[in-house]
Design an enzyme around this catalytic site. Structure first.
Site, mmCIF file in Angstrom:
data_model
loop_
_atom_site.group_PDB
_atom_site.id
_atom_site.type_symbol
_atom_site.label_atom_id
_atom_site.label_comp_id
_atom_site.label_asym_id
_atom_site.label_seq_id
_atom_site.Cartn_x
_atom_site.Cartn_y
_atom_site.Cartn_z
ATOM 1 N N GLU A 80 34.141 82.872 -16.982
ATOM 2 C CA GLU A 80 34.305 82.822 -18.434
ATOM 3 C C GLU A 80 33.933 84.160 -19.058
ATOM 4 O OE1 GLU A 80 30.845 80.696 -20.642
ATOM 5 O OE2 GLU A 80 31.370 79.410 -18.958
ATOM 6 N N CYS A 112 31.749 76.731 -16.445
ATOM 7 C CA CYS A 112 31.019 77.047 -15.208
ATOM 8 C C CYS A 112 31.626 76.475 -13.939
ATOM 9 C CB CYS A 112 29.577 76.575 -15.331
ATOM 10 S SG CYS A 112 28.676 77.373 -16.690
ATOM 11 N N HIS A 234 25.449 72.024 -9.910
ATOM 12 C CA HIS A 234 25.451 73.087 -10.920
ATOM 13 C C HIS A 234 24.067 73.187 -11.544
ATOM 14 C CE1 HIS A 234 26.539 75.939 -13.893
ATOM 15 N NE2 HIS A 234 26.299 75.100 -14.888
#
Length: 347
Positions: A80, A112, A234
């Site tokens: 990103e 992400c 994550h």
């Protein structure tokens, strides 16, 4: 069976501590560090960005195992923080690693989880027989507005994976995804820094998607958390992945190898790829790895992976720095120099 042929990672050597950021903004460092579970984060050098991270990670992967560059037919870079709004990072990487010009290339964005989305696409192209090798990369130089909660964790780094069917060092047994339109994090065109929904990013965002995708994978494979040697989730901070792991039934021992955020910060699209790279640095044949990414906006990709005997003789892990070696090599910055490195000072 489609899987990981080789892998590489890159983490810049510069760091800034949570304490130093808190000092500048008059915040309570102990409270912030304790709340996030983060002590410091990686910072890019003046001339580093997502493209340079992606190139370094891909080159590291190819040092570990020789691959015919003419047979690399796809390069995908998930991020990103691509250096250009209009110009693909992937073509820069493809040319830098001498991939064939007849490759297909594209940049991916999904907050992400863009890196794991690139892995899924690569799996499909390889499994279909359209190509022998594809390169999937997740890398970011994450942004956080000065003084915002994100500034304490938004870090830099990435990892690259060559996907193929030719004696993979780790077979990707399965993948699945869970996606909804949940706007917990966003950045409009032309804005320098993203905005976030605060606590809204937790329950309806991160936990709903990570836990749902993970349970989908466990049900699909007919497995239990205890069937896995390692698990990688994550990691926007240290508390979220630990809470999700506990809710799903994974132990601290299973997640600790891939839990890099306390010493690295949140590398956004690089977070799960780097966590998986840290696991592969030490994994043995037969080890089973459970992986679930998360991208705001929102979605999660889950993977079931088994390490093969090829990790012992088809790859030389010593030919590129391990994640642990890169974490240990560091130079601390004060806030003023950090601000220069991150381009926070506009002239």
């Amino acid at each position: 069976m489609v899987g990981i042929i080789t892998y590489g990672a890159y983490i810049p050597r510069f760091r800034i501590t949570v304490e130093e950021i808190a000092r500048v903004w008059g915040a309570n460092a102990a409270e912030i560090s304790g709340g996030l579970g983060v002590l410091e984060k990686a910072v890019p050098d003046y001339d580093e960005n997502t493209a340079t991270f992606a190139v370094e990670a891909a080159r590291a992967a190819l040092r570990r195992r020789e691959v015919n560059r003419e047979e690399i037919k796809a390069v995908y870079v998930g991020s990103e923080s691509h250096p250009y709004a209009v110009k693909p990072t992937a073509v820069t990487v493809g040319e830098a690693i001498c991939a064939t010009p007849s490759m297909t290339a594209a940049d991916y964005e999904f907050a992400c989880k863009a890196g794991t989305a690139a892995i899924q696409t690569s799996m499909g192209l390889v499994a279909s027989g359209m190509m022998k090798y594809a390169v999937a990369i997740g890398a970011d130089t994450a942004q956080g507005a000065p003084g915002d909660a994100l500034e304490y964790t938004a870090a830099a780094g990435g990892a690259a994976y060559v996907i193929g069917c030719d004696d993979p060092i780790a077979e990707i047994n399965d993948t699945c995804s869970f996606t909804t339109d949940t706007p917990d994090f966003w950045r409009r065109e032309g804005e320098d820094y993203p905005k976030h929904g605060g606590r809204f990013s937790g329950e309806p965002g991160y936990f709903k998607h990570v836990e749902t995708a993970a349970r989908m994978m466990l049900e699909k494979r007919g497995t239990r958390p205890s069937d896995y040697t390692y698990a990688v989730f994550h990691q926007p901070n240290a508390k979220f992945p630990q809470k999700a792991a506990k809710a799903l039934g994974f132990t601290q021992e299973q997640i600790k190898t891939g839990l890099l955020v306390p010493r690295l910060g949140n590398t956004y699209s690089g977070a799960v790829p780097l966590g998986l790279a840290a696991v592969l640095d030490v994994a043995k044949p037969g080890d089973r790895i459970f992986v679930t990414s998360y991208g705001s906006g929102a979605g999660s990709d889950s993977f079931d992976i088994t390490v093969t005997d090829a990790i012992l003789d088809k790859i030389d892990r010593s030919r590129a720095p391990s994640v642990e070696q890169m974490l240990a090599k560091k130079k601390y910055l004060d806030y003023a120099v950090y601000a220069r490195h991150k381009g926070k000072i506009k002239v």
